[in-house]
Each structure stands twice: as structure tokens, then as C-alpha cells.
Design a protein around this motif. Structure first.
Motif, PDB file in Angstrom:
ATOM      1  N   HIS A 241      15.263   1.802  15.990  1.00  0.00           N
ATOM      2  CA  HIS A 241      14.085   2.209  15.201  1.00  0.00           C
ATOM      3  C   HIS A 241      12.879   1.296  15.386  1.00  0.00           C
ATOM      4  O   HIS A 241      11.749   1.706  15.090  1.00  0.00           O
ATOM      5  CB  HIS A 241      14.443   2.318  13.725  1.00  0.00           C
ATOM      6  CG  HIS A 241      14.993   1.064  13.123  1.00  0.00           C
ATOM      7  ND1 HIS A 241      14.217  -0.042  12.882  1.00  0.00           N
ATOM      8  CD2 HIS A 241      16.255   0.745  12.709  1.00  0.00           C
ATOM      9  CE1 HIS A 241      14.967  -0.990  12.340  1.00  0.00           C
ATOM     10  NE2 HIS A 241      16.211  -0.549  12.233  1.00  0.00           N
ATOM     11  N   GLY A 242      13.055   0.052  15.807  1.00  0.00           N
ATOM     12  CA  GLY A 242      11.932  -0.820  16.123  1.00  0.00           C
ATOM     13  C   GLY A 242      11.127  -1.326  14.946  1.00  0.00           C
ATOM     14  O   GLY A 242      10.069  -1.928  15.140  1.00  0.00           O
ATOM     15  N   GLN A 243      11.608  -1.108  13.712  1.00  0.00           N
ATOM     16  CA  GLN A 243      10.815  -1.458  12.522  1.00  0.00           C
ATOM     17  C   GLN A 243      11.174  -2.843  11.985  1.00  0.00           C
ATOM     18  O   GLN A 243      12.270  -3.361  12.235  1.00  0.00           O
ATOM     19  CB  GLN A 243      11.026  -0.421  11.417  1.00  0.00           C
ATOM     20  CG  GLN A 243      10.776   1.008  11.851  1.00  0.00           C
ATOM     21  CD  GLN A 243       9.358   1.233  12.335  1.00  0.00           C
ATOM     22  OE1 GLN A 243       8.399   0.939  11.633  1.00  0.00           O
ATOM     23  NE2 GLN A 243       9.221   1.753  13.538  1.00  0.00           N
ATOM     24  N   THR A 244      10.251  -3.437  11.212  1.00  0.00           N
ATOM     25  CA  THR A 244      10.502  -4.705  10.557  1.00  0.00           C
ATOM     26  C   THR A 244      10.217  -4.585   9.070  1.00  0.00           C
ATOM     27  O   THR A 244       9.518  -3.675   8.624  1.00  0.00           O
ATOM     28  CB  THR A 244       9.590  -5.821  11.134  1.00  0.00           C
ATOM     29  OG1 THR A 244       8.214  -5.469  10.899  1.00  0.00           O
ATOM     30  CG2 THR A 244       9.815  -5.987  12.631  1.00  0.00           C
ATOM     31  N   ASP A 245      10.779  -5.484   8.311  1.00  0.00           N
ATOM     32  CA  ASP A 245      10.464  -5.643   6.891  1.00  0.00           C
ATOM     33  C   ASP A 245      10.534  -4.327   6.118  1.00  0.00           C
ATOM     34  O   ASP A 245      11.562  -3.685   6.073  1.00  0.00           O
ATOM     35  CB  ASP A 245       9.097  -6.307   6.740  1.00  0.00           C
ATOM     36  CG  ASP A 245       9.033  -7.648   7.456  1.00  0.00           C
ATOM     37  OD1 ASP A 245       9.958  -8.445   7.275  1.00  0.00           O
ATOM     38  OD2 ASP A 245       8.076  -7.877   8.199  1.00  0.00           O
ATOM     39  N   THR A 246       9.405  -3.931   5.519  1.00  0.00           N
ATOM     40  CA  THR A 246       9.399  -2.731   4.680  1.00  0.00           C
ATOM     41  C   THR A 246       9.761  -1.490   5.475  1.00  0.00           C
ATOM     42  O   THR A 246      10.476  -0.612   4.983  1.00  0.00           O
ATOM     43  CB  THR A 246       8.021  -2.548   4.018  1.00  0.00           C
ATOM     44  OG1 THR A 246       7.652  -3.748   3.357  1.00  0.00           O
ATOM     45  CG2 THR A 246       8.057  -1.414   3.011  1.00  0.00           C
TER      46      THR A 246
ATOM     47  N   ASP B 140       6.333   7.970   4.923  1.00  0.00           N
ATOM     48  CA  ASP B 140       4.883   7.743   4.984  1.00  0.00           C
ATOM     49  C   ASP B 140       4.432   6.747   3.923  1.00  0.00           C
ATOM     50  O   ASP B 140       3.651   5.826   4.208  1.00  0.00           O
ATOM     51  CB  ASP B 140       4.127   9.062   4.790  1.00  0.00           C
ATOM     52  CG  ASP B 140       4.447  10.088   5.861  1.00  0.00           C
ATOM     53  OD1 ASP B 140       4.833   9.682   6.968  1.00  0.00           O
ATOM     54  OD2 ASP B 140       4.321  11.285   5.575  1.00  0.00           O
ATOM     55  N   ILE B 141       4.906   6.934   2.715  1.00  0.00           N
ATOM     56  CA  ILE B 141       4.474   6.086   1.613  1.00  0.00           C
ATOM     57  C   ILE B 141       4.946   4.650   1.809  1.00  0.00           C
ATOM     58  O   ILE B 141       4.200   3.693   1.596  1.00  0.00           O
ATOM     59  CB  ILE B 141       4.966   6.655   0.269  1.00  0.00           C
ATOM     60  CG1 ILE B 141       4.209   7.957  -0.056  1.00  0.00           C
ATOM     61  CG2 ILE B 141       4.811   5.644  -0.861  1.00  0.00           C
ATOM     62  CD1 ILE B 141       4.741   8.712  -1.263  1.00  0.00           C
ATOM     63  N   GLN B 142       6.171   4.493   2.257  1.00  0.00           N
ATOM     64  CA  GLN B 142       6.721   3.146   2.391  1.00  0.00           C
ATOM     65  C   GLN B 142       6.251   2.439   3.656  1.00  0.00           C
ATOM     66  O   GLN B 142       6.118   1.213   3.673  1.00  0.00           O
ATOM     67  CB  GLN B 142       8.246   3.210   2.360  1.00  0.00           C
ATOM     68  CG  GLN B 142       8.791   3.674   1.014  1.00  0.00           C
ATOM     69  CD  GLN B 142      10.304   3.773   1.005  1.00  0.00           C
ATOM     70  OE1 GLN B 142      11.008   2.808   1.260  1.00  0.00           O
ATOM     71  NE2 GLN B 142      10.814   4.963   0.711  1.00  0.00           N
ATOM     72  N   ALA B 143       5.992   3.201   4.730  1.00  0.00           N
ATOM     73  CA  ALA B 143       5.619   2.594   6.009  1.00  0.00           C
ATOM     74  C   ALA B 143       4.112   2.552   6.230  1.00  0.00           C
ATOM     75  O   ALA B 143       3.653   2.038   7.245  1.00  0.00           O
ATOM     76  CB  ALA B 143       6.298   3.348   7.165  1.00  0.00           C
TER      77      ALA B 143
END
Length: 455
Positions: free
Chosen positions: A68-73, A368-371
Motif C-alpha cells: 500500500h505504500g502508506q505511512t502514519d495515518t 478520503d477523510i483519513q488520508a
């Protein structure tokens, strides 16, 4: 001892304690353009091997590997969605543990394809999709989106275009944004300058930036990334499109902005000549944003991902659409993708099921809201949760409305080379090392050569 104010183009003074890291959405939006070597490109075309078996366990459950490549939130948000999917789809298990950060995903996936051990789903920047889609191991999702629960036409045009390569849907839209201008109301009031409104021009932008600049106070009218990366480049495309140019000419044999690019660069040159632009010398634009957050920049071109930081810094702000030359509303969107890879029919089917579920409004709105993104579709935009988010976030509606006229960078394998050449031209103009005409000639020479290479 307190440091004095930074001069135009120089590093800013310390901005106080570092804030907790947020999802690197600006990196996502500016990202892509990871240049592939000839050998790496060849591995994409070869696409040999399988990603580690059919993924079907003894209990009949299919395991899907997600990078997914995401960090933190962002990572926490995708984990919650994965957990919900796994609970509600007992025959599929999505494993989100592998991969790397999104900025390095292209190189990671390219190496994985070469080794024959690659994920089922990866978060791929929209501007990298055309390069990755050359691999025969990238699944075709045309039929998946055509028959999905949310009608394909409900997705914003930029989201659809970003995942379409050679008229086939080669990925699912993952995230979408747009650019607008955020203004510091306090600095405008102090300078006696009225806040801009929709329909303003680039001439008005440059004049306003000059009025907001005070070398004595260390304040700048605006900022621009100055390292020549995609963050430097993609801010110029709306200006070029507005003037009638294109990234690639209709015949595909050269760039489509040799004239319009010069005029757009002349606007950049005026900002530089007026010393009204803070030129960020480091990748990522972090210094430029810190200057704005510290109350020392009047206007910043940015996306909705920046709004939480602006609110946290207690900047009283105003959001307005990008200026134009023609009076028409136009901006750029940087959609990214969930790209599915072929590890056998069972895993492909399971991966398609997951991404189809993920982009539906009920899940999309939470992501959308969180990212810090915008809704992928009008169906998501219509949900009460998004309407509440819009009502509680100053200026968010401006970014969403901009999607109506937003455009995307072309899904073309030569785009990274075009971007690199234009980035060098913009940087040369910002730093006063070249004229717009000369810089664009150099850009055209390099970019046109890249377009002549067989793909």
C-alpha cells in the motif's frame, strides 16, 4: 539567539518543534517520474515467473498480498479497511504487510517483477502506470470497472483517465486531488491587498505576489519548488493547458508546448525577477510549506492534503481556484492507482474483488477523510459523511469543485523524461540561469528525443 528572516530563495529560519509526520500526500501527488533503466524496462516486458503460488490455502481461502505504500495515518486507515474486508469476505485474506513507501514503489515493483516474486496489488503513482503496464503481468481491469457497483461514469474524469492506458483500464483509481491557491488572510490585510476571487489571472497573481513580498519582514508573495522534480513540474501544466498546449503533440512525435511553455515560463520568470517567490531548494517542498505555515508567505499553490497542517498552525486562510490566462477554470489532478498483478486466476479474482470493494463510496469516503484526499466519485461526494467533512473544513469545497475541470498528466511511458527535461527548464528560470525561450529549447530537445525512442 534568534535568526534573522530568510532572504528570497534562501532557507527559512527554524519553525519551532517538528510536528508529527502526516501521510506524505504531497509526495504522492508530485510523485511518479521514476526513470526506468533499459534493463529495468526490459524486465517489465519480460514479466516472467509467478508471485509465489496460487495463494489458495487448504481451507479454500485466497491470500492477496497488498503493497500500500502508506505511512502514519494513511497506513492506519488502510489497515482498518483491510481488517473490515477480511471480516466480511471470509474466502479472501488481504495481507498488507509488504512493500515500501510509495515514493520507492516503482523501483520495488520493477525489481519484484524481475525476480518473479511480486505482489497482487500495489499502490502505483498515476504517472508511473504506463511504464508498469508494459508488463504482461499487470491485470486488465476494464471489465471489472465496467460492471462494478458504482457506475464508471460516476468517477471523476481525472480518475478514469489516470488508470486508462491505450484505451484499456489497467488499474483502479486509488486517490485523487487537485491544486488551488491558499492565501494567508493576515498578510493580505497587512499589505492592503484584497483577497483574490475565482476568475483571477496569472498577471494578477504575479502582481499580488509582489505586493505581499517584504524583504525587510522576510515575507514572500508565494513559493515554488526549485529542485526540478515532479513537484516543480506539475504546477506548470495547468498554465500550459490553459494556453492551449499539450504535454505531447497529437501526432505523438514531440512535445505539445514549445510555444505555450515559453509563455508559462515567462510568468515564472516575472516572479523570480520580482524576488517575490520563495524557491525551495530541497525535494518534497517541506521548507516552502513551513514558510507558509509560519506566516511568512502570502499564497501557496497546494492541495487539500495541506489543510490540516494549515488549520493546526492556526493560519487564517482563504482558498481560491488557480488563476488562468483565458478566464477558464482549469487545474491539475494527480490521481494514483491500485494496480493488480497476475499471480494466477484465483489471486487475480480475489485482488479484483478487494479493489472493487475499496473504491466503493462507503469505503472511499473513510479513506478520503483519513488520508486527506478528495472523493473518487460523485457518488462519494453525495454521502453525508463527505458533506459534513466539507462543511467543517474551510476551502475544501474549492478543491472538490476543481475536479470538474481538472486534467491529468498523460499515461505515456515517455512522461518521466519529459518531466525531467521541463523540471530542469523551470529551475533554470527560477534561479535566473536561463531565459524562458532558451530553457524551453533545451527542454524540447531532450523531451522530443525521448519521444522518438520506441516503446
Amino acid at each position: 539567539m534568534t535568526e534573522g528572516p530568510a532572504m528570497p530563495g534562501g532557507p527559512p529560519p527554524p519553525a519551532g518543534p517538528a510536528r508529527p509526520a502526516r501521510p506524505s500526500r504531497r509526495d504522492v501527488l508530485r510523485g511518479g517520474t521514476g526513470l526506468l533503466s533499459g534493463a529495468a524496462a526490459a524486465t517489465l516486458l519480460a514479466g516472467c515467473g509467478s508471485g509465489g503460488g496460487d495463494g489458495v490455502g487448504a481451507d479454500g481461502r485466497v491470500t492477496v498480498e497488498l503493497w500500500h505504500g502508506q505511512t502514519d495515518t494513511g497506513r492506519a486507515a488502510i489497515q482498518k479497511l483491510v481488517d473490515e474486508f477480511n471480516r466480511t469476505h471470509p474466502k479472501i485474506r488481504v495481507d498488507p504487510g509488504g512493500g515500501v513507501l510509495s515514493d520507492a514503489m516503482l523501483q520495488k515493483v520493477t525489481a519484484a517483477l524481475a525476480s518473479g516474486s511480486y505482489p497482487d496489488i500495489a499502490y502505483i503513482f498515476g504517472s508511473d502506470l504506463a511504464s508498469i503496464a508494459r508488463s504482461p503481468k499487470v491485470a486488465d481491469l476494464t471489465a471489472t470497472v465496467a460492471h462494478g457497483p458504482t457506475p464508471w461514469r460516476q468517477f471523476w474524469t481525472p480518475a478514469r483517465e489516470a488508470v486508462t492506458v491505450n484505451k484499456r483500464v489497467r488499474a483502479a483509481p486509488a486517490l485523487i486531488d487537485s491544486l488551488a491557491v491558499v492565501c494567508n488572510k493576515k498578510l493580505f490585510a497587512r499589505a492592503g491587498v484584497p483577497l483574490p476571487e475565482a476568475g483571477w489571472t496569472w498577471d494578477e497573481f504575479t502582481a499580488t505576489a509582489k505586493k505581499l513580498t517584504s524583504h525587510a519582514d522576510g515575507t514572500f508573495g508565494t513559493g515554488w519548488p526549485g529542485v526540478g522534480d515532479e513537484d516543480t513540474v506539475w504546477r506548470l501544466w495547468p498554465m500550459i493547458w490553459d494556453l492551449g498546449g499539450e504535454v505531447i503533440a497529437a501526432d505523438g512525435h514531440g512535445i505539445g508546448f514549445e510555444d505555450t511553455g515559453v509563455r508559462a515560463l515567462e510568468t515564472v520568470a516575472r516572479l523570480a525577477a520580482d524576488k517575490s517567490v520563495y524557491i525551495d531548494p530541497k525535494p518534497g517542498s517541506e521548507q516552502m510549506y513551513q514558510v507558509f505555515l509560519s506566516g511568512r508567505m502570502g499564497m501557496v499553490v497546494t492541495g487539500p492534503w495541506q489543510l490540516p497542517d494549515i488549520a493546526q498552525a492556526k493560519v487564517d486562510y482563504h482558498v481560491v481556484p488557480l488563476p488562468s490566462y483565458s478566464g477558464k477554470a482549469i487545474t491539475i489532478s494527480g490521481p494514483d492507482t491500485w494496480t493488480v498483478f497476475d499471480n494466477g486466476s484465483a489471486r487475480v479474482a480475489a485482488a479484483r474483488t478487494f479493489v472493487e470493494w475499496l473504491i466503493q463510496p462507503a469505503q472511499d469516503v473513510r479513506w478520503d477523510i483519513q488520508a486527506g484526499s478528495l472523493p473518487l466519485s460523485r457518488s462519494t461526494q453525495a454521502l453525508g459523511a463527505w458533506r459534513d467533512r466539507t462543511a467543517s473544513t474551510e476551502g475544501l469545497s474549492v478543491f472538490t469543485q476543481a475536479l470538474e475541470t481538472a486534467r491529468v498528466r498523460p499515461a505515456h511511458p515517455a512522461y518521466p523524461q519529459i518531466s525531467e527535461a521541463l523540471g530542469q527548464a523551470i529551475t533554470a528560470v527560477l534561479l535566473g540561469r536561463s531565459t524562458p525561450a532558451k530553457a524551453l529549447r533545451g527542454c524540447a530537445h531532450e523531451a522530443n528525443a525521448a519521444l522518438l525512442i520506441p516503446r
